[in-house]
Design a protein around this motif. Sequence first.
Motif, PDB file in Angstrom:
ATOM      1  N   GLY A 187       0.803  -1.213   0.000  1.00  0.00           N
ATOM      2  CA  GLY A 187       0.000   0.000   0.000  1.00  0.00           C
ATOM      3  C   GLY A 187       0.836   1.262   0.000  1.00  0.00           C
ATOM      4  N   LYS A 188       0.183   2.368  -0.245  1.00  0.00           N
ATOM      5  CA  LYS A 188       0.892   3.648  -0.271  1.00  0.00           C
ATOM      6  C   LYS A 188       1.298   4.110   1.121  1.00  0.00           C
ATOM      7  N   ASP A 189       0.434   3.818   2.103  1.00  0.00           N
ATOM      8  CA  ASP A 189       0.693   4.310   3.447  1.00  0.00           C
ATOM      9  C   ASP A 189       0.872   3.205   4.478  1.00  0.00           C
ATOM     10  N   GLN A 190       0.873   1.941   4.029  1.00  0.00           N
ATOM     11  CA  GLN A 190       1.057   0.820   4.950  1.00  0.00           C
ATOM     12  C   GLN A 190       1.662  -0.347   4.181  1.00  0.00           C
ATOM     13  N   PRO A 191       2.274  -1.286   4.890  1.00  0.00           N
ATOM     14  CA  PRO A 191       2.916  -2.408   4.193  1.00  0.00           C
ATOM     15  C   PRO A 191       1.925  -3.282   3.433  1.00  0.00           C
ATOM     16  N   GLU A 192       0.711  -3.482   3.944  1.00  0.00           N
ATOM     17  CA  GLU A 192      -0.267  -4.342   3.292  1.00  0.00           C
ATOM     18  C   GLU A 192      -0.834  -3.653   2.045  1.00  0.00           C
ATOM     19  N   PRO A 193      -1.301  -4.458   1.075  1.00  0.00           N
ATOM     20  CA  PRO A 193      -1.884  -3.867  -0.142  1.00  0.00           C
ATOM     21  C   PRO A 193      -3.100  -3.010   0.176  1.00  0.00           C
ATOM     22  N   ASP A 194      -3.292  -1.955  -0.612  1.00  0.00           N
ATOM     23  CA  ASP A 194      -4.496  -1.133  -0.456  1.00  0.00           C
ATOM     24  C   ASP A 194      -5.742  -1.920  -0.829  1.00  0.00           C
ATOM     25  N   ALA A 195      -5.640  -2.788  -1.847  1.00  0.00           N
ATOM     26  CA  ALA A 195      -6.786  -3.593  -2.279  1.00  0.00           C
ATOM     27  C   ALA A 195      -6.265  -4.854  -2.945  1.00  0.00           C
ATOM     28  N   VAL A 196      -7.027  -5.933  -2.803  1.00  0.00           N
ATOM     29  CA  VAL A 196      -6.688  -7.200  -3.434  1.00  0.00           C
ATOM     30  C   VAL A 196      -7.851  -7.598  -4.330  1.00  0.00           C
ATOM     31  N   PRO A 197      -7.642  -7.667  -5.648  1.00  0.00           N
ATOM     32  CA  PRO A 197      -8.744  -8.032  -6.548  1.00  0.00           C
ATOM     33  C   PRO A 197      -9.339  -9.395  -6.184  1.00  0.00           C
ATOM     34  N   ALA A 198     -10.649  -9.468  -6.168  1.00  0.00           N
ATOM     35  CA  ALA A 198     -11.335 -10.702  -5.791  1.00  0.00           C
ATOM     36  C   ALA A 198     -11.376 -11.675  -6.962  1.00  0.00           C
ATOM     37  N   PRO A 199     -11.398 -12.973  -6.685  1.00  0.00           N
ATOM     38  CA  PRO A 199     -11.519 -13.959  -7.758  1.00  0.00           C
ATOM     39  C   PRO A 199     -12.945 -14.032  -8.281  1.00  0.00           C
ATOM     40  N   PRO A 200     -13.156 -14.638  -9.432  1.00  0.00           N
ATOM     41  CA  PRO A 200     -14.534 -14.800  -9.938  1.00  0.00           C
ATOM     42  C   PRO A 200     -15.373 -15.599  -8.936  1.00  0.00           C
ATOM     43  N   SER A 201     -16.627 -15.215  -8.805  1.00  0.00           N
ATOM     44  CA  SER A 201     -17.535 -15.934  -7.927  1.00  0.00           C
ATOM     45  C   SER A 201     -18.289 -16.993  -8.725  1.00  0.00           C
ATOM     46  N   GLY A 202     -18.735 -18.024  -8.035  1.00  0.00           N
ATOM     47  CA  GLY A 202     -19.481 -19.082  -8.709  1.00  0.00           C
ATOM     48  C   GLY A 202     -18.581 -20.003  -9.511  1.00  0.00           C
ATOM     49  N   GLU A 203     -19.193 -20.748 -10.412  1.00  0.00           N
ATOM     50  CA  GLU A 203     -18.459 -21.717 -11.229  1.00  0.00           C
ATOM     51  C   GLU A 203     -17.439 -21.001 -12.125  1.00  0.00           C
ATOM     52  N   ALA A 204     -16.224 -21.529 -12.157  1.00  0.00           N
ATOM     53  CA  ALA A 204     -15.159 -20.916 -12.960  1.00  0.00           C
ATOM     54  C   ALA A 204     -14.309 -22.008 -13.586  1.00  0.00           C
ATOM     55  N   THR A 205     -13.699 -21.642 -14.705  1.00  0.00           N
ATOM     56  CA  THR A 205     -12.736 -22.528 -15.368  1.00  0.00           C
ATOM     57  C   THR A 205     -11.390 -21.819 -15.348  1.00  0.00           C
ATOM     58  N   VAL A 206     -10.416 -22.485 -14.770  1.00  0.00           N
ATOM     59  CA  VAL A 206      -9.118 -21.858 -14.536  1.00  0.00           C
ATOM     60  C   VAL A 206      -8.034 -22.736 -15.148  1.00  0.00           C
ATOM     61  N   ILE A 207      -7.078 -22.091 -15.810  1.00  0.00           N
ATOM     62  CA  ILE A 207      -5.899 -22.796 -16.323  1.00  0.00           C
ATOM     63  C   ILE A 207      -4.691 -22.303 -15.524  1.00  0.00           C
ATOM     64  N   VAL A 208      -3.957 -23.254 -14.981  1.00  0.00           N
ATOM     65  CA  VAL A 208      -2.776 -22.918 -14.180  1.00  0.00           C
ATOM     66  C   VAL A 208      -1.613 -23.804 -14.617  1.00  0.00           C
ATOM     67  N   ARG A 209      -0.404 -23.373 -14.267  1.00  0.00           N
ATOM     68  CA  ARG A 209       0.796 -24.193 -14.453  1.00  0.00           C
ATOM     69  C   ARG A 209       1.227 -24.750 -13.098  1.00  0.00           C
ATOM     70  N   LEU A 210       1.525 -26.025 -13.056  1.00  0.00           N
ATOM     71  CA  LEU A 210       1.825 -26.695 -11.798  1.00  0.00           C
ATOM     72  C   LEU A 210       3.245 -26.397 -11.324  1.00  0.00           C
ATOM     73  N   ARG A 211       3.360 -26.132 -10.047  1.00  0.00           N
ATOM     74  CA  ARG A 211       4.661 -25.923  -9.405  1.00  0.00           C
ATOM     75  C   ARG A 211       4.699 -26.709  -8.102  1.00  0.00           C
ATOM     76  N   PRO A 212       5.857 -27.237  -7.712  1.00  0.00           N
ATOM     77  CA  PRO A 212       5.958 -27.862  -6.388  1.00  0.00           C
ATOM     78  C   PRO A 212       5.970 -26.797  -5.303  1.00  0.00           C
ATOM     79  N   GLY A 213       5.541 -27.166  -4.107  1.00  0.00           N
ATOM     80  CA  GLY A 213       5.563 -26.228  -2.999  1.00  0.00           C
ATOM     81  C   GLY A 213       6.982 -25.830  -2.620  1.00  0.00           C
ATOM     82  N   GLU A 214       7.085 -24.739  -1.921  1.00  0.00           N
ATOM     83  CA  GLU A 214       8.383 -24.214  -1.502  1.00  0.00           C
ATOM     84  C   GLU A 214       8.753 -24.741  -0.116  1.00  0.00           C
ATOM     85  N   ALA A 215      10.021 -24.631   0.205  1.00  0.00           N
ATOM     86  CA  ALA A 215      10.502 -25.072   1.513  1.00  0.00           C
ATOM     87  C   ALA A 215      10.097 -24.065   2.582  1.00  0.00           C
ATOM     88  N   LEU A 216      10.074 -24.522   3.824  1.00  0.00           N
ATOM     89  CA  LEU A 216       9.853 -23.612   4.937  1.00  0.00           C
ATOM     90  C   LEU A 216      11.004 -22.617   5.017  1.00  0.00           C
TER      91      LEU A 216
END
Length: 299
Positions: free
Chosen positions: A131-160
């Motif tokens: 954000g402009k005045d704080q570390p957290e984002p001013d706004a986070v765009p929301a995902p589509p609501s209801g039924e959705a079709t999403v294409i993603v690329r698979l990645r393994p999880g990261e280490a602790l």
Amino acid sequence: MSGRSVSMQRLPRAGRWAIYIALAVVFAIACAFLSNWQFTRNQERSGQLALVAENYDAPPVPLADLIPAGGELDPQDEWRPVVLTGTYLADDELLARNRPHGGTSAFEVLVPFRLDDGRVLLVDRGWVAPGKDQPEPDAVPAPPSGEATVIVRLRPGEALPSSGRSAPEGQVPTINLGLVADALPDAGDALEQSAYGVMVSEAPAPATAPSALEPPSDDPGPHLSYAIQWILFAVMGFIFIGYVIRTERRHRREDAEDALAAETAAEGTDAAPGAAPAPRRGRDRDAEDEDALLDAACR
């Protein structure tokens, strides 16, 4: 007695040069180890680039084709696109903090996606700036609501995180899937633990969306050049030792010639007229030992 004296004078010099050569050998072994390490890293990086080139733009397939129920992501399927049909669990949204995007410590938006078959895959929708005045984002765009079709690329999880750093509520310090599952109140038990998805597209498309993540770098890195440099350093070590030995030999030879010239001049002054000149001294054992050590260093 004189032979013993000459021998004692020779041993320190020969021993010193033997130490020079031994140091050059040890340095060369260390350089060979480091060179081999860089060659190995170069091979690993080449394998990563080949995997990205093969999988990144492959046609998307259903998730079950790559990760069947109860199975895990094959490392050779990293970056493969998959198509998901279901709904976002928007209430379980998380932010991954301290992600380097846009020249700042940004946040990546993580939202669980429940498929029609009941499985849950974590989706990285992209990044948002602080954000402009704080570390957290001013706004986070929301995902589509209801039924959705999403294409993603698979990645393994990261280490602790190795530092043990934590994050405020609603955030995670890294995309470690076990850590993410613990932070999800509802979908944690069903979350896929071997992979998450990096957003390619989603339909219906939202009015606003996080910034897309950058594609993986195709830079092969400096590993090959570093490997060659270590080999050159090993060769230069022997060249330097040879230079030191040759320089020392030249100085000793010049000193011996000066001493011989002074002795010859003194003998010529004391000799009777018409007397034969004193015979020139032959090459001593010191010079022969020096040549043997120098040859061993240069081979």
